[in-house]
Design a protein around this motif. Sequence first.
Motif, PDB file in Angstrom:
ATOM      1  N   GLN A 137       1.718   3.201   3.383  1.00  7.79           N
ATOM      2  CA  GLN A 137       1.941   2.383   4.573  1.00  7.79           C
ATOM      3  C   GLN A 137       3.118   2.991   5.342  1.00  7.79           C
ATOM      4  OE1 GLN A 137       0.016  -0.597   4.739  1.00  7.79           O
ATOM      5  NE2 GLN A 137       0.796  -1.459   6.624  1.00  7.79           N
ATOM      6  N   LEU A 183      -2.989  -0.426   5.558  1.00  8.50           N
ATOM      7  CA  LEU A 183      -4.105  -1.080   4.880  1.00  8.50           C
ATOM      8  C   LEU A 183      -4.335  -2.426   5.552  1.00  8.50           C
ATOM      9  CD1 LEU A 183      -6.138  -1.407   2.513  1.00  8.50           C
ATOM     10  CD2 LEU A 183      -4.241  -2.394   1.192  1.00  8.50           C
ATOM     11  N   ILE A 188      -8.548   1.183   5.726  1.00  8.43           N
ATOM     12  CA  ILE A 188      -7.282   1.853   6.042  1.00  8.43           C
ATOM     13  C   ILE A 188      -7.456   2.525   7.396  1.00  8.43           C
ATOM     14  CG2 ILE A 188      -5.667   3.676   5.388  1.00  8.43           C
ATOM     15  CD1 ILE A 188      -6.533   3.176   2.462  1.00  8.43           C
ATOM     16  N   TYR A 234       0.857  -1.195   0.000  1.00  6.13           N
ATOM     17  CA  TYR A 234       0.000   0.000   0.000  1.00  6.13           C
ATOM     18  C   TYR A 234       0.886   1.236   0.000  1.00  6.13           C
ATOM     19  CZ  TYR A 234      -2.893   3.672   2.151  1.00  6.13           C
ATOM     20  OH  TYR A 234      -3.512   4.860   2.459  1.00  6.13           O
ATOM     21  N   LYS A 235       0.632   2.181  -0.896  1.00  3.05           N
ATOM     22  CA  LYS A 235       1.558   3.291  -1.146  1.00  3.05           C
ATOM     23  C   LYS A 235       1.769   4.194   0.069  1.00  3.05           C
ATOM     24  CE  LYS A 235      -1.823   6.574  -3.052  1.00  3.05           C
ATOM     25  NZ  LYS A 235      -2.159   7.422  -4.221  1.00  3.05           N
TER      26      LYS A 235
END
Length: 815
Positions: free
Chosen positions: A367, A406, A433, A364-365
């Motif tokens: 995180q 996420l 999220i 997940y970008k």
Amino acid sequence: MKKTLLTLTFVSVLSLCVMAQQSISGRVLDASTQQPVAGANVSLLHSPQATVSDADGKFILSGLKAKDYVLQISFVGYETSRKTFTISDKDLDLSVSLQAGQQLNEAVIVSATRANSKSAVAYTNLSEKDIKAQNLGQDLPYLANFTPSVVVTSDAGAGVGYTGIRIRGNDIARTNITLNGIPVNEAESHVAYFVDLPDLASSVDNIQIQRGLGTSTNGAGAFGSSMNIQTTTLQRDAYAEANNTYGSFNTWKHTARFGTGLLNNRWAFDARLSKVTSDGYMDRANSDLKSFYTSGAYYGNKSLLKFVVMSGKETTYQAWNGVPESRVKGDKAAMQAYIDRNGLSAEDADNLLNSGRTYNSFTYKNQTDNYQQDYYQLHYSKELSPVWNLNLSAHYTKGGGYYEELKPNQSFSKYGLDNVTIGDSTITSTDLIRRRWLQTDYYGLTYSSAYQHGAWNFVLGGGAYGYKGHHFGEVVWAKYASNSSMEHRYYENRARKHDINTYFKTYFAANSNVDLFLDLQHRNVYYSFLGYNRDLESVQQSVSYNFFNPKVGFTYRLNPNNSVYAFGGIGNKEPNRDDLINSTPTSRPKAENLQNIEAGYRFADKKLSFSANYFLMNYKNQLVLTGKINDVGEYTRTNIAKSYRTGIEAEAAWNITDQLRWSVNVTLSQNRVIDFNEYVDNYDSGEQQQTVHSKADIAFSPRLLGGSVLSYSPLKNLTLNWQSKYVGKQYLDNTQNEARKMDAYWVNDLRINYIVKTSLLNEIAVTGLVSNIFDVKYVSNGYTYSYIYDDVRTDENFYFPQAGINFMLGVNVKF
């Protein structure tokens, strides 16, 4: 083979013997009163030889060859004296008069919690020169990597971002960290996160690392080690510096420093601004770190007032899950088995199979971990008389931030949300999220007062601290929103903690050769938190602890070059937040107790210095993870009745020639849990399987550690350093099972320091570092958990691989 080489290396250093030739002796006096100054530090510049003046102000240094020397004598409250003299064929006898200082030195701020040659404890000092020579933007623990009994590790694999340090096998939560005498360890977790103070090393003047219980300090008691850090001290001349570093993994460090020098013989101001970024060795383990440091000080004739403000802000992509053992070893069949038994999605399975040893399970970008800490310190020191000084400090630390993650397939009930009904279907879970927040306020006062009269030296000190912690979680997005609102808060709790400690230390020079040391500390802790009661209801409750921590020791100087010492002490430590909130009064763990004995020998002359220290750390009720589920269904740490660490630390430094110097240290230790009950979940029966282990090695405690730095200066301003670090085998848990371990490793670095002085610029310093020059594939940290399913036990091991060969290059320009 590696153990044999290390042993031979160590024995070769021990076998060195340099014959004494001439000596210098003398007496240190107060220039105005002509009274003796006891306890003054006497040393030869560019030499390991040092001593302290006795009760009559007398000192002696022997084993000197015929040549020129610079004698330096310093003591708190006096101007440092330096005298140049020449040894020929006769002994010298000098009388040195110290002038009362016009400005009080910042050393008084930390002196009360520092060890000295009379303290009978094992310690290592890192000077500003030592720190600058290594500082390329890596986290502060890496500056201590080549000191005795130390192991460092990095989540991202290259020393930028989240890092860890263990000293004698004790992690950072058992290491007391102070910054200018102010506690740094987080009050609830007991952990100090150096990532929250990026590039702190650029504003550090010196560091003292104490091993064992050490001397009494402020904050959470040292329970195996302590790290006492002092920031920038008085620079009498104005300066400005620009430092830029570039290295592997697109690592950059930009630092600007300046100082006004001493203005009107009274005022001084210093400042620093830093930015450190790195992509990290591990996949996506990038770091974006920013910090600043400022200080302003007023130096009176007999007083010092200093205000320090520093702040750090970090954003790091999470890499704290580690790498499955199968991926580290590149075993495709084992990786597929891992995928099958853990039900990985096609995307996650593809990530695992195609990533290499730099695998990161997070994709997940955003995180990320995001946190900021702001430090405010006000220090006041006053010389009440030539033999009596007083220090007062006030501090406030503001912290706040969150980590975002996420989380797939989460039950609505876990977040206080209703199930979702669509037509005839009821949906009970969702992808979401979440952000988990922590906001803290930490404040307090510390004080110390030192009085010296004749053979006696007394120190009375302590502190009072308050802490407020606000923990809460938010759902910021969900595939199915259910009845949530924006930033739905699914948990919230508040904690308060009060910590009051008082210590009394005294040093007594029984005669010119014997120093006695007594250190008594009382600590009171009160903690209020949201936790479970006996009915498993979550309610606000509290605990309190009263600890008495006595220490005693002596030092005996056999002659000016040789001394022996012995130390004995008792320390206590309260459980951390997780231990308390995830238990009930019935299952709540007890405080830990440590009985520590140290005994050592020190030798120093012009060519060689050597020390050996024996230690025994005997634990009662040490808290460790056993795998046992308690009465609230949590895997918490459990008290074990008996465990111990014992061993020998030895270090030596040999000035082979004027250009060649070799420093080496070795630790040989035995670290055992007497009786350890391991609990493993049995999914077939729904119970836990218990296995008893006797005299097993304590986790993360190598039996053999070694460090070496070989320095060669072919030119005046050029130094080549060959650095070696050996870390023996470590187990991931307390069962001493070969299936759950980290292999030993030996890593070598090459560091080059070159300084150019020009008429236009004051100094240009170039530092180059090639780390892991032989590209060793190794791991420095890990964890494990086990379970039984279909009558088969599975051990899930995870590791933190460290970078192979990599480099950093730094240029510091000083105006």
